[in-house]
Design a protein around this motif. Structure first.
Motif, PDB file in Angstrom:
ATOM      1  N   TYR A  32       0.850  -1.192   0.000  1.00 48.65           N
ATOM      2  CA  TYR A  32       0.000   0.000   0.000  1.00 48.65           C
ATOM      3  C   TYR A  32       0.885   1.241   0.000  1.00 48.65           C
ATOM      4  O   TYR A  32       1.956   1.254   0.611  1.00 48.65           O
ATOM      5  CB  TYR A  32      -0.905   0.023   1.239  1.00 48.65           C
ATOM      6  N   ALA A  92       3.361   0.672   3.017  1.00 48.17           N
ATOM      7  CA  ALA A  92       3.002  -0.315   4.035  1.00 48.17           C
ATOM      8  C   ALA A  92       3.290  -1.720   3.520  1.00 48.17           C
ATOM      9  O   ALA A  92       2.947  -2.046   2.378  1.00 48.17           O
ATOM     10  CB  ALA A  92       1.530  -0.183   4.416  1.00 48.17           C
ATOM     11  N   GLY A  97       1.708 -10.649  10.806  1.00 52.73           N
ATOM     12  CA  GLY A  97       0.260 -10.569  10.952  1.00 52.73           C
ATOM     13  C   GLY A  97      -0.308  -9.174  10.963  1.00 52.73           C
ATOM     14  O   GLY A  97      -1.512  -8.994  11.158  1.00 52.73           O
ATOM     15  N   THR A  98       0.521  -8.171  10.747  1.00 51.61           N
ATOM     16  CA  THR A  98       0.021  -6.809  10.697  1.00 51.61           C
ATOM     17  C   THR A  98       0.750  -6.081   9.560  1.00 51.61           C
ATOM     18  O   THR A  98       1.340  -6.728   8.711  1.00 51.61           O
ATOM     19  CB  THR A  98       0.248  -6.109  12.057  1.00 51.61           C
ATOM     20  N   TYR A  99       0.642  -4.771   9.543  1.00 52.58           N
ATOM     21  CA  TYR A  99       1.334  -3.997   8.523  1.00 52.58           C
ATOM     22  C   TYR A  99       2.266  -3.000   9.179  1.00 52.58           C
ATOM     23  O   TYR A  99       1.950  -2.421  10.220  1.00 52.58           O
ATOM     24  CB  TYR A  99       0.337  -3.252   7.625  1.00 52.58           C
ATOM     25  N   LYS A 100       3.417  -2.793   8.566  1.00 55.41           N
ATOM     26  CA  LYS A 100       4.360  -1.784   9.026  1.00 55.41           C
ATOM     27  C   LYS A 100       4.394  -0.660   8.013  1.00 55.41           C
ATOM     28  O   LYS A 100       4.504  -0.894   6.805  1.00 55.41           O
ATOM     29  CB  LYS A 100       5.753  -2.374   9.194  1.00 55.41           C
ATOM     30  N   TYR A 101       4.272   0.563   8.531  1.00 50.11           N
ATOM     31  CA  TYR A 101       4.270   1.749   7.684  1.00 50.11           C
ATOM     32  C   TYR A 101       5.636   2.421   7.780  1.00 50.11           C
ATOM     33  O   TYR A 101       6.117   2.690   8.871  1.00 50.11           O
ATOM     34  CB  TYR A 101       3.195   2.743   8.141  1.00 50.11           C
ATOM     35  N   PHE A 103       7.684   5.829   6.462  1.00 51.41           N
ATOM     36  CA  PHE A 103       7.451   7.153   5.911  1.00 51.41           C
ATOM     37  C   PHE A 103       8.714   7.727   5.282  1.00 51.41           C
ATOM     38  O   PHE A 103       9.830   7.465   5.742  1.00 51.41           O
ATOM     39  CB  PHE A 103       6.974   8.112   7.005  1.00 51.41           C
TER      40      PHE A 103
END
Lengths: 113, 114
Positions: A32, A92, A97-101, A103
């Motif tokens: 993403y 992202a 099991g999750t997402y890391k953003y 920047f």
């Protein structure tokens, strides 16, 4: 090497100009891609997000993703003085099991009246 | 429009003192993030919660920073003792589900350590 690279600017343009803001990323796991606008001493405000390669338009804003080149862009048409802000790109990727953003550093934009 | 609430907005503290920041995410958002943003740089993740569990605190300086989200709703980030290099904006963000499309930020808490 940072996972997400962004030219910090500053970028100054006259009112009405088309603005092009860009980021590159190095990790092909990113799924993403987002653009945030941040005014001085304020939190980032989500402008647009995209998932696939191609263009997404919202009013005067167009987000573009080229996954083959790992390149993302934000175009602002008919720029206004109120668009003066710092623009952050974000990517992202899934992790545990999750997402890391991640920047970018942000590009400072100034639109001159 | 629902917002991520943060307080205080501004905090000045002396070196070696303790400081705490509070965040209330958008209602129903299970994932909560604390980021630190140094002037001229992008936000960097300090800690991420899924409900009340920590899922990533790899970049949290655990000798002086702590974070909790006891009931899986609001959260507190604490720094003790504060150091000059901690001067930054501390941003809280939240997202509805474990998806990668959108996270929403609060207005941030500006910390100046003198």
């Amino acid at each position: 090497q940072k996972e997400v690279e962004q030219d910090p600017g500053p970028l100054s343009v006259p009112e009405g100009a088309i603005v092009s803001l860009n980021c590159t990323y190095s990790n092909s796991a990113f799924q993403y891609f987002m653009w945030y606008r941040q005014y001085s001493r304020k939190g980032p405000e989500l402008l647009m997000y995209t998932y696939s390669s191609g263009n997404k338009e919202d009013g005067r804003f167009t987000a573009q993703v080229d996954k083959s080149s790992k390149y993302i862009s934000l175009f602002i048409r008919d720029s206004q003085p109120s668009d003066s802000a710092t623009y952050l790109c974000a990517c992202a990727r899934p992790t545990s099991g999750t997402y890391k953003y991640i920047f970018g550093t942000g590009t400072r934009l100034k639109v001159l009246a | 429009e629902a917002e991520v609430a943060q307080s205080p907005r501004y905090k000045i503290t002396e070196k070696s003192q303790a400081v705490a920041f509070w965040c209330d995410p958008i209602s129903g958002h299970a994932t909560l993030y604390w980021y630190r943003q140094i002037l001229g740089q992008g936000p960097e993740l300090l800690v991420q919660f899924q409900d009340e569990s920590v899922v990533d605190d790899s970049q949290l300086p655990k000798d002086r920073f702590s974070a909790e989200r006891l009931k899986g709703v609001d959260s507190t980030l604490k720094i003790q003792p504060a150091e000059l290099g901690d001067s930054a904006m501390y941003l809280c963000a939240s997202s509805f589900q474990v998806s990668g499309n959108t996270i929403y930020f609060g207005e941030g808490s500006w910390l100046t350590v003198v």
